[in-house]
Scaffold this motif. Structure first.
Motif, short mmCIF file in Angstrom:
data_model
loop_
_atom_site.label_atom_id
_atom_site.label_comp_id
_atom_site.label_asym_id
_atom_site.label_seq_id
_atom_site.Cartn_x
_atom_site.Cartn_y
_atom_site.Cartn_z
N GLN A 72 32.60 39.85 55.10
CA GLN A 72 32.53 41.19 55.67
C GLN A 72 31.17 41.84 55.39
N ALA A 73 30.68 41.71 54.16
CA ALA A 73 29.42 42.34 53.78
C ALA A 73 28.24 41.77 54.58
N LYS A 74 28.23 40.46 54.76
CA LYS A 74 27.16 39.83 55.52
C LYS A 74 27.18 40.29 56.98
N LEU A 75 28.37 40.29 57.56
CA LEU A 75 28.50 40.69 58.96
C LEU A 75 28.10 42.15 59.17
N ASN A 76 28.55 43.03 58.28
CA ASN A 76 28.19 44.44 58.41
C ASN A 76 26.68 44.65 58.33
#
Length: 572
Positions: A72-76
């Motif tokens: 999630q953090a990478k995608l955001n």
């Protein structure tokens, strides 16, 4: 479509209010933590760091628990790098490659909600070799985007064909590749070429994955971008604790765009085999291309809805004895289906006064409105990412132009000879101003070059005789030959007495005159960051009163300046 429907999990999601990725992951976390510790450990080991294909519900829940937050953090982070013009598109398609449980799609839904962009997702294509994951991915996508048409493709990357990745070319496409490019069990070159050969229109690629500290796996993301000939606008590596100071996560993120410019060329064969309407305008048989206007008396015309391309030289009417356009066209209406305006499409339409440019248009090619001398008003929307050479050259009645923040390069002679132009707004997306881009815009009095610009090509503002003030930002590292030639009223860059060459500028090409023929007394200040000044850099500057140079450099600059200027040198 393959979709999970009759499970307890599906039932819970069906009645979840305001679904988010975090809420969905909490369901998996609860299931995982209720297992005995030994079974938790067994499932975690079976994940093999998420490389293997998941083939059971316990493994899917274990994956979300173990790797969901990092994913999630990478995608955001990556979605935050998407360009404004893409996020402002009213409708897009999504292709989620190796989607797993559609984490990329869910996180994009969260991103839109948090940032407030009102974007409709028309279709979602989910590609995943694990059948159980694909069914759950379709369930997730249907909950997060209930109005989208969902297509499921249960294949490996090596099995894909052009039908699997098809999307409507009229709608921009977001391609999500999350934690898949580092996997070595597929042919990366074949996969990339399949996409490159069959995508159309405006495409944004979001690629995220782990960083292996200069392993050959790290090269696959860069290779993928290169094979697609993508225009990368963000790329970064993060080692442990660099991406998140509290986590040993690593990350490799690449964001790039691919715009497939539709062909605007037209042949006599095309015209002879086209369909001519009642106004003498010829369209292709599929109705997607406006090929040619054959009516020499057409004054007002509305292009048919559904037209995608206005072809090269579509409206100029040429007489065999007169080598210029004699088109009487005064008003044209362009529908919101048009994507590209071809080369010279309205060139020489000197009676054309007002034109609408709809938000569907991505490209205005070279000379599109060259010589439209009566054109007084035009709005260039943020949808446009490319404007060709001389696109508005010779639009002598044009007074104000606002360049959209989707443009990074102002091409050669784009606004040359726009003699009535009094105001130009250059956004901070622009990095380069091309050759003679504003040449002979004799009514411009002031122009601000944003700090984003790092290069000004030769003769960029040549003949701007009313220009009194211009600011050259610190970011400039290249100035071409004679950019201000003939600017006889230019006093300074910042005030009425000094021309400041900003820090970091390197003037090293032969006869790179940066200021020439100024009509007012000026001083020149050269900071100590300048390492070299080319021959003729101040050629013709008879009104220079003083040149302030870095300490210790006076002998060097004496050699580079004209003989009559050497006694005006002052050492700082």
């Amino acid at each position: 479509m393959m979709i999970e429907q009759t499970t307890n999990y599906a039932y819970k999601l069906k009645y979840m209010e305001n679904p988010t990725f975090d809420k969905m992951r909490d369901l998996s976390t609860k299931f995982y933590r209720e297992l005995p510790q030994a079974l938790q450990d067994e499932l975690f080991e079976a994940l093999k760091r998420g490389v293997d294909i998941l083939d059971s519900e316990p493994l899917m829940t274990a994956y979300l628990f173990a790797f969901g937050k990092m994913h999630q953090a990478k995608l955001n982070h990556a979605y935050g790098k998407l360009p404004e013009d893409f996020l402002e598109q009213k409708e897009i398609n999504i292709i989620d490659y190796g989607c797993g449980q559609a984490l990329g799609t869910m996180c994009y839904a969260d991103f839109l909600r948090k940032t407030g962009y009102l974007q409709k997702v028309k279709t979602i294509t989910l590609i995943e070799p694990s059948e159980i994951c694909l069914k759950r991915a379709a369930l997730h996508a249907s909950v997060f985007f209930p109005d989208a048409e969902i297509k499921t493709v249960n294949e490996t990357f090596d099995e894909l064909d052009e039908d699997d990745i098809y999307c409507d070319e009229d709608v921009p496409t977001l391609h999500i590749l999350s934690n898949v490019l580092d996997i070595l069990d597929f042919d990366l070159e074949r996969f990339a070429n399949l996409i490159k050969d069959h995508i159309k229109g405006y495409n944004q690629f979001i690629c995220v994955g782990p960083y292996f500290n200069y392993s050959f796996k790290d090269e696959r993301m860069e290779e993928f971008c290169s094979l697609l000939k993508g225009d990368e606008y963000y790329g970064e590596f993060f080692d442990k604790y660099e991406f998140d100071e509290n986590k040993a996560w690593t990350a490799q993120i690449s964001c790039f765009s691919v715009v497939i410019l539709l062909s605007t060329e037209v042949t006599e064969y095309d015209i002879n085999n086209g369909i001519e309407d009642a106004f003498g305008v010829v369209y292709s048989r599929d109705g997607e291309k406006l090929l040619k206007c054959k009516n020499p008396k057409l004054e007002i015309y509305a292009i048919k809805q559904g037209t995608k391309i206005i072809c090269d030289d579509a409206f100029p009417i040429f007489d065999d004895d007169i080598p210029v356009s004699i088109s009487p066209l005064k008003r044209i209406t362009i529908p919101d289906s048009v994507i590209v305006i071809g080369k010279g499409a309205f060139e020489g339409c000197e009676h054309l006064q007002i034109i609408n440019v709809p938000h569907s248009i991505k490209t205005i090619k070279s000379r599109a409105f060259h010589g439209c001398s009566s054109l007084q008003y035009i709005i260039i929307p943020n949808s446009i990412s490319y404007i060709g050479d001389s696109a508005f050259r010779g639009c002598r009645s044009l007074k104000i132009i606002i360049i959209p923040n989707s443009i990074t390069y102002i091409a050669a002679k784009t606004f040359a000879n726009c003699s009535s132009l009094i105001q130009v707004l250059i956004p901070d997306s622009v990095t380069e101003i091309g050759f003679a881009a504003f040449g002979n815009c004799s009514s411009i009095q002031e122009i601000t070059i944003p700090n984003s610009v790092n290069s000004i090509d030769g003769y960029a503002f040549k003949g701007c005789s009313s220009l009194q003030q211009v600011y050259i930002p610190n970011a400039i590292n290249n100035i071409g030959e004679n950019p201000f030639l003939g600017c006889i009223n230019l006093n300074s860059t910042c005030n009425s007495s000094r021309f400041v060459i900003q820090s970091g500028l390197l003037i090293d090409s032969y006869y790179d005159s940066i200021i020439s023929y100024f009509g007012h007394d000026i001083n020149v200040i050269i900071p100590n960051t300048i390492t070299h000044v080319g021959a003729g850099a101040f050629s013709g500057c008879r009104s220079i009163q003083q040149i302030v140079i870095p300490r210790g450099s006076i002998q060097h600059f004496k050699k580079m300046l004209e003989k009559e200027l050497w006694n005006k040198l002052v050492e700082q």
